[in-house]
Write an enzyme that holds these catalytic residues in place. Structure first.
Site, PDB file in Angstrom:
ATOM      1  N   GLU A 308     -14.836  46.441  12.801  1.00 18.81           N
ATOM      2  CA  GLU A 308     -13.409  46.288  13.064  1.00 18.81           C
ATOM      3  C   GLU A 308     -13.142  44.889  13.575  1.00 18.81           C
ATOM      4  OE1 GLU A 308     -11.607  50.691  14.152  1.00 18.81           O
ATOM      5  OE2 GLU A 308     -11.809  49.200  15.735  1.00 18.81           O
ATOM      6  N   CYS A 309     -12.175  44.211  12.974  1.00 21.95           N
ATOM      7  CA  CYS A 309     -11.708  42.901  13.423  1.00 21.95           C
ATOM      8  C   CYS A 309     -12.881  41.934  13.597  1.00 21.95           C
ATOM      9  CB  CYS A 309     -10.870  43.033  14.683  1.00 21.95           C
ATOM     10  SG  CYS A 309      -9.730  41.645  14.954  1.00 21.95           S
TER      11      CYS A 309
END
Length: 413
Positions: A308-309
């Site tokens: 994520e990210c």
């Protein structure tokens, strides 16, 4: 000043011996880590956009403590466009909580009364039960503010002075993380002392109301049964409620630190690289041979690998830092990202897994980053819209059992 005031209250109540707990309204990873340091217990996120009312009530009661303090996000009525869905005000209404309005008074005098009255009358059902004045310049300034607010009938429960020593250091995604603060215990002690001196703690505690029970929360399905989770200052953005759900579903969480050159457990069937600040540590990650080898082994054995990210960027082939230096990353996705030219991406996201993803269904999430995608080749992971349904381009990448995107998933839709 919400975080400063919240931490001051938490630390002051704890110094009194009270079992105090904290939560954060909306999507935020940094403030809850400070809350945890101040209370000695994990802090939860209560997101009125992504969580149903019964879920919010259940998670609020599960936060523990005899007193729960919830820190708002942005302004009281700020939320997803166009109508402010998910705002702290909406959360207060759902949970039946009084609002203690924090006012930055540094550049205000009598006009503070109009501001406070506007907030108090803006939305039916939102009860502004008191005011805390932040960054008050002097005793005379404080007296002026209190006199102006007296006719409103909304009590002023205290103030914090305008003192740089009470502020927290910041960077591009907000505050510097709790784990990176040079002396957080001493800072919390200063905040506790200033709050005890300037705030009527008994009056604040007296505002509290009983939380209503919610329906039982069914734990979300974990990504695996043995989950290797990257956890250090480069990969710190994991929601406590997700860990609760994984544990509740019987999964084992196995933390490891890429910055300490640790690889994921070789028996893990899932590996999670959460968000954080890998761009600040890209050189160390590029040189972390055991981490890189362990991730390659996880991919070779078919483990589910999700980023994520910041974790998504590390799964790519390269990351260019703010100085323009490119650092090779894991190469598990055909992705190049850069911080040399920063562009803000911010907002709630509705996500639906596309064919080829290692999971299915819809999700509610949030995006907050400055990274630029230089190139991305392969199948996208999610179909995406903004909170109001406005379509956005497909997001993320998936290659076999490896996938990721810039979105932080909060809950299933």
């Amino acid at each position: 000043g919400k975080t400063t005031v919240t931490l001051g209250l938490l630390a002051a109540f704890r110094a009194r011996g009270m079992d105090v707990a904290a939560a954060k309204s909306g999507p935020d990873y940094i403030d809850p880590a400070f809350h945890a340091a101040a209370t000695g217990r994990p802090a939860r996120n209560l997101d009125a956009f992504a969580m149903a009312p019964d879920v919010l009530r259940t998670r609020a009661r599960a936060a523990g403590g005899t007193l729960l303090i919830v820190e708002g996000a942005m302004g009281l009525f700020d939320g997803a466009p166009p109508d402010g869905a998910g705002s702290a005000a909406e959360l207060a209404v759902i949970l039946g909580l009084p609002v203690l309005l924090v006012v930055d008074a540094a550049r205000q005098a009598q006009s503070v009364a109009a501001l406070v009255e506007g907030f108090a009358r803006h939305r039916a059902g939102v009860r502004v039960a008191g005011v805390l004045l932040n960054r008050v310049r002097s005793a005379r300034h404080g007296a002026t503010l209190r006199a102006a607010l007296h006719p409103t009938g909304i009590p002023v429960l205290g103030h914090l002075p305008r003192d740089p020593a009470l502020s927290l250091p910041e960077r591009h995604l907000g505050l510097v993380q709790a784990g990176e603060h040079p002396d957080l215990p001493a800072h919390l002690a200063r905040l506790a002392a200033a709050t005890a001196a300037g705030v009527d703690l008994d009056a604040v505690a007296a505002l509290a109301t009983l939380l209503l029970p919610g329906a039982p929360v069914r734990p979300a399905a974990p990504p695996g049964q043995r989950i290797a989770l990257a956890r250090d200052v480069a990969f710190a953005f994991t929601y406590a409620h997700q860990l609760d759900d994984w544990h509740g579903a019987g999964a084992e969480v196995l933390p490891f630190s890429p910055l300490a050159d640790e690889g994921p457990d070789d028996a893990a069937d899932a590996v999670i690289l959460p968000g954080g600040y890998p761009e600040l540590h890209a050189g160390r990650l590029a040189d972390a041979g055991r981490f890189r080898a362990g991730m390659a082994r996880a991919a070779d054995r078919g483990a589910s690998i999700q980023g994520e990210c910041g974790g998504y960027m590390v799964l790519g082939t390269g990351l260019t830092d703010a100085a323009g230096v490119r650092h090779p990353m894991l190469g598990l996705l055909a992705l190049e990202t850069s911080f040399a030219a920063r562009t803000l991406h911010l907002g709630y996201r509705r996500l639906r897994a596309l064919p080829g993803a290692p999971f299915s269904g819809g999700f509610l999430g949030h995006e907050f980053h400055y990274a630029t995608t230089l190139s991305a080749e392969g199948m996208p992971l999610f179909a995406v819209t903004e909170a109001d349904g406005t379509p956005l381009p497909p997001a993320g990448l998936v290659r076999g059992r490896v996938c990721g995107s810039f979105a932080h998933v909060i809950a299933r839709e």
